[in-house]
Design an enzyme around this catalytic site. Structure first.
Site, PDB file in Angstrom:
ATOM      1  CE  LYS A  81       1.262  -3.475   0.636  1.00 55.47           C
ATOM      2  NZ  LYS A  81       2.121  -2.533  -0.073  1.00 55.47           N
ATOM      3  CG  ASP A  82       0.538   1.886  -0.720  1.00 53.70           C
ATOM      4  OD1 ASP A  82       1.487   1.367  -0.091  1.00 53.70           O
ATOM      5  OD2 ASP A  82       0.237   1.567  -1.886  1.00 53.70           O
ATOM      6  CB  THR A 124      11.790  -6.468  -0.140  1.00 56.31           C
ATOM      7  OG1 THR A 124      10.703  -5.849   0.534  1.00 56.31           O
ATOM      8  CG2 THR A 124      13.047  -6.310   0.712  1.00 56.31           C
ATOM      9  NE  ARG A 128       5.525  -5.506   6.895  1.00 64.12           N
ATOM     10  CZ  ARG A 128       5.396  -6.674   6.267  1.00 64.12           C
ATOM     11  NH1 ARG A 128       5.657  -7.809   6.884  1.00 64.12           N
ATOM     12  NH2 ARG A 128       4.998  -6.711   4.999  1.00 64.12           N
ATOM     13  NE  ARG A 129       6.455  -7.630   2.189  1.00 64.54           N
ATOM     14  CZ  ARG A 129       5.747  -6.860   1.374  1.00 64.54           C
ATOM     15  NH1 ARG A 129       6.346  -6.034   0.536  1.00 64.54           N
ATOM     16  NH2 ARG A 129       4.431  -6.903   1.395  1.00 64.54           N
ATOM     17  NE  ARG A 146       9.731   2.574  -4.638  1.00 58.33           N
ATOM     18  CZ  ARG A 146       9.709   3.872  -4.922  1.00 58.33           C
ATOM     19  NH1 ARG A 146      10.743   4.623  -4.625  1.00 58.33           N
ATOM     20  NH2 ARG A 146       8.640   4.415  -5.487  1.00 58.33           N
ATOM     21  CG  ASN A 148       4.735  -1.523 -12.535  1.00 54.74           C
ATOM     22  OD1 ASN A 148       5.357  -2.526 -12.859  1.00 54.74           O
ATOM     23  ND2 ASN A 148       4.488  -0.556 -13.395  1.00 54.74           N
ATOM     24  NE  ARG A 152       7.944  -3.643  -6.448  1.00 53.85           N
ATOM     25  CZ  ARG A 152       7.524  -3.432  -5.215  1.00 53.85           C
ATOM     26  NH1 ARG A 152       7.729  -4.341  -4.295  1.00 53.85           N
ATOM     27  NH2 ARG A 152       6.891  -2.323  -4.885  1.00 53.85           N
ATOM     28  CB  CYS A 241       4.255   2.689   5.182  1.00 55.00           C
ATOM     29  SG  CYS A 241       4.383   4.003   3.977  1.00 55.00           S
TER      30      CYS A 241
END
Length: 318
Positions: A81-82, A124, A128-129, A146, A148, A152, A241
Site C-alpha cells: 500500500k506504500d 491514525t 482514508r481511515r 505518525r 513506526n 505509536r 495514498c
C-alpha cells in the site's frame, strides 16, 4: 542465478524488517543466500507532519528505488500500500506475496474499549481511515499518529490517544494481536489498495534469470492479479495514498474477480463506491480502470477537486 547473495533493501522499522526477513526466509528455503540492506526513507525521518502534508508520493520508497538503480540492492521490499501508483520507467514490481487478512483494526490497552464511547480520541496517519471514521463514528476525534508501530503504541500508552486504528497485517506480524479490541468490517472500512501484501520491486535491468527465479519463489498469482486491479484503480484516480480512496479486489467462490473501489470526502459526508467484476483475470487492469472511471463520473471528480482546494488553502496558510 549467480552465486552472489540476493541483496534485499528495506526500511529499518521492526515491521519492515519482519517483511524483509520473511522474503529472506522464503529465498533461504529454496537454497538462495541473502543479505539485508537497511535504507532510511523520507517517511522515516519527517515525523512531525502528516503524510498528505509532505507529499505522500514515494515517501517510503524513493530512497530504496534509488538504491535499485545504483545496484546497491537487487530487490526492495515494501508494504504494497506504500508503493506509488505510477512507477518510474526503469523500475518494475516483480512480485506480490500472499496477502494477509486485509481489515483495519482498533488497538487499545483497555480491553473494554468501545468505539461508541463519547469523546474518544483515535490515532491514525491514514487520510482514508480519518474520513471513514468521520462517516461511521462522527463523535470520535481523530489525531495524527505518525511513526513506526512501536512509536505509536508508546504514544497510546502515554495517553495521547484512547485507541489506534491500524492495518491488521502489521499488528499481527508484530504479534500485538492481544491489543486488538475491534476488527472493523471490510464492507464499511474498505482497505487501501494493496493493504496486507508485501511488494517486491526491482530494476528492469536486473538480470533475467535472477528476476524469473525471484518471481517464481516470491509471487502469489492470485494476490498479484487482485493488486493489479487495485493499483489500476488507484492509478486512474490519480491520487496516490494521500487521498481517501479505497480498493479491494477479491475472488468470489465462483472464481470471478470482483473489485470494490471508491472515494470519500475528507469530512466523510460524500461517498462514492462501485463494485464491478470480470471472469477474465487477464482483464484485472481494465477492471481497475473501469471501476475508477465509474467512481469519477459519479461524483469522484468533484470530491477530488474539493480535496485539492482544501490542501491548497491549507498550504497557503503556512
Amino acid at each position: 542465478m549467480s552465486h552472489f547473495p540476493i541483496r534485499i533493501g528495506t526500511r529499518g522499522s521492526k515491521l519492515a524488517l519482519w517483511q524483509a526477513n520473511h522474503v529472506a526466509d522464503t529465498l533461504h528455503a529454496a537454497g538462495l543466500r541473502t543479505e539485508i540492506v537497511i535504507i532510511t526513507t523520507k517517511g522515516d525521518v519527517v515525523l512531525d507532519r502528516s503524510l498528505d502534508k509532505i507529499g505522500a508520493k514515494g515517501v517510503f520508497t524513493e530512497e530504496l528505488e534509488e538504491s535499485l538503480r545504483t545496484g546497491q540492492i537487487d530487490i526492495a521490499v515494501h508494504s504494497a500500500k506504500d508503493v506509488q501508483s505510477h512507477l518510474p520507467d526503469d523500475l518494475e514490481l516483480l512480485a506480490f506475496m500472499k496477502r494477509e487478512q486485509v481489515n483495519d483494526v482498533v488497538v487499545s490497552f483497555d480491553p473494554g474499549f468501545s468505539l461508541d464511547r463519547p469523546d474518544i480520541v483515535l490515532g491514525t496517519s491514514s487520510t482514508r481511515r480519518r474520513a471513514l471514521l468521520k462517516r461511521h463514528y462522527p463523535h470520535a476525534i481523530t489525531a495524527e499518529a505518525r511513526g513506526n508501530l512501536q512509536t505509536r503504541l508508546r504514544k497510546l500508552e502515554e495517553g495521547q490517544y484512547d485507541a489506534l486504528v491500524l492495518a491488521y497485517a502489521g499488528v499481527h506480524r508484530m504479534e500485538y494481536d492481544e491489543l486488538i479490541v475491534s476488527v472493523l468490517p471490510q464492507t464499511q472500512f474498505i482497505p487501501a489498495a494493496g493493504q496486507g501484501s508485501v511488494a517486491i520491486e526491482c530494476a528492469k535491468s536486473l538480470d533475467l534469470p535472477r528476476k524469473l527465479a525471484l518471481r517464481n519463489l516470491l509471487d502469489d498469482p492470485d494476490t498479484h492479479t487482485c493488486l493489479q486491479a487495485e493499483r489500476a484503480f488507484l492509478r486512474t484516480m490519480e491520487g496516490g495514498c494521500s487521498i481517501p480512496s479505497f480498493a479491494l479486489a477479491t475472488y468470489t467462490d465462483e472464481g470471478t474477480l470482483q473489485l470494490h473501489g471508491g472515494l470519500i470526502s475528507l469530512d466523510g459526508q460524500q461517498y462514492v463506491e462501485e463494485i464491478r467484476s470480470t471472469t477474465d483475470p487477464a482483464a484485472a487492469e481494465e477492471l481497475g480502470h473501469a471501476t475508477a472511471q465509474a467512481v469519477l463520473s459519479r461524483g469522484g471528480v468533484q470530491i477530488l477537486a474539493d480535496i485539492r482546494q482544501h490542501r491548497d488553502s491549507e498550504s497557503a496558510t503556512f
